[in-house]
Design a protein around this motif. Sequence first.
Motif, PDB file in Angstrom:
ATOM      1  N   ARG A 178      -2.284  -7.660  -1.147  1.00 55.03           N
ATOM      2  CA  ARG A 178      -1.874  -6.405  -2.270  1.00 55.03           C
ATOM      3  C   ARG A 178      -1.501  -7.375  -3.372  1.00 55.03           C
ATOM      4  O   ARG A 178      -1.564  -6.794  -4.230  1.00 55.03           O
ATOM      5  N   ALA A 179      -1.244  -8.454  -4.002  1.00 57.04           N
ATOM      6  CA  ALA A 179      -0.759  -9.861  -4.669  1.00 57.04           C
ATOM      7  C   ALA A 179      -1.957  -9.480  -5.230  1.00 57.04           C
ATOM      8  O   ALA A 179      -3.013  -9.553  -5.100  1.00 57.04           O
ATOM      9  N   GLU A 192      -3.825 -17.797  -7.827  1.00 57.00           N
ATOM     10  CA  GLU A 192      -3.556 -18.968  -8.152  1.00 57.00           C
ATOM     11  C   GLU A 192      -2.662 -19.314  -9.480  1.00 57.00           C
ATOM     12  O   GLU A 192      -2.424 -18.233 -10.310  1.00 57.00           O
ATOM     13  N   ASN A 193      -2.194 -20.208  -9.618  1.00 59.81           N
ATOM     14  CA  ASN A 193      -0.631 -20.052  -9.922  1.00 59.81           C
ATOM     15  C   ASN A 193       0.722 -19.230 -10.585  1.00 59.81           C
ATOM     16  O   ASN A 193       0.940 -18.951 -11.100  1.00 59.81           O
ATOM     17  N   LEU A 194       0.348 -18.250  -9.388  1.00 61.39           N
ATOM     18  CA  LEU A 194       1.449 -16.778  -9.433  1.00 61.39           C
ATOM     19  C   LEU A 194       2.861 -17.653  -8.197  1.00 61.39           C
ATOM     20  O   LEU A 194       2.756 -18.211  -7.616  1.00 61.39           O
ATOM     21  N   PRO A 195       3.078 -17.539  -8.968  1.00 59.32           N
ATOM     22  CA  PRO A 195       4.656 -17.565  -8.955  1.00 59.32           C
ATOM     23  C   PRO A 195       5.175 -17.224  -6.937  1.00 59.32           C
ATOM     24  O   PRO A 195       4.858 -16.178  -6.990  1.00 59.32           O
ATOM     25  N   LEU A 238       4.432 -13.041  -5.254  1.00 59.75           N
ATOM     26  CA  LEU A 238       3.675 -13.233  -4.265  1.00 59.75           C
ATOM     27  C   LEU A 238       3.892 -12.476  -2.677  1.00 59.75           C
ATOM     28  O   LEU A 238       3.209 -11.019  -1.754  1.00 59.75           O
ATOM     29  N   LEU A 239       5.350 -13.007  -2.481  1.00 60.98           N
ATOM     30  CA  LEU A 239       5.835 -11.645  -1.718  1.00 60.98           C
ATOM     31  C   LEU A 239       7.414 -10.855  -2.213  1.00 60.98           C
ATOM     32  O   LEU A 239       7.958 -10.910  -0.848  1.00 60.98           O
ATOM     33  N   ASP A 240       7.144 -10.692  -3.289  1.00 60.82           N
ATOM     34  CA  ASP A 240       8.228  -9.590  -3.595  1.00 60.82           C
ATOM     35  C   ASP A 240       7.906  -7.936  -2.948  1.00 60.82           C
ATOM     36  O   ASP A 240       9.198  -7.479  -3.000  1.00 60.82           O
ATOM     37  N   THR A 241       7.396  -7.923  -2.247  1.00 57.06           N
ATOM     38  CA  THR A 241       7.331  -6.265  -1.441  1.00 57.06           C
ATOM     39  C   THR A 241       7.135  -7.120  -0.535  1.00 57.06           C
ATOM     40  O   THR A 241       7.658  -5.791   0.588  1.00 57.06           O
TER      41      THR A 241
END
Length: 208
Positions: free
Chosen positions: A157-158, A162-165, A169-172
């Motif tokens: 879902r993210a 690349e360069n994503l905090p 990535l895990l906020d769901t």
Amino acid sequence: MPDCPVPHSPAYDAIIVAGGRASRLGGIDKTSLEFEGVPLIHRAFDAVKSAARICVVGGDMLPLPARVERVRESPPWGGPAAAVATGIAALHDSTSPFTTVTAGDLPRVGEAMPALLAASAELPDDIDGVLAIDGSGQRQPLLAVYRTAALRRAVARAPSPENLPVRRLLDTLTLRELTLPDEWCADIDTPEDAAGVGIVIPPHSTAG
């Protein structure tokens, strides 16, 4: 010494994030630094030795035990979120219900992981994993145990990793926090971090 599973530990795979430029340490492979005579990457392996599968993301020059799989994050140097996404993709055919995610530069990961695994065995069905927090309340997404299916969904879902905090990535995910001693959560990012736990950095490797 024979492998001994953590009491009450669920079946799990392990992702070890071992890439990164280590620019504040002069670009060295910081996972090869020794804490109390043992390379940090070996401490990471030992912490998850009861895993069904172990996948190291990055660390191209590291010699690995035969059972450890190695992949490179996509894109290269894409950051820890890209590493996690690449690691869970490499384990796509696994049926382990849980996946641990750890950084490869945690001197005390061997103390932290049994506590996290024990906590994951007691999670209710609506909780997607358990992650460490330090005494200041700082979340440690690279010191955690996730439900494998939930981690796969989060990656799918993210946006581009690349360069994503990692927190994005895990906020769901719905995660339980486990407060651990600060020294169990501390990684090695700077010469000061290394000196604080007695790690000696080769002189030519220190950042200028």
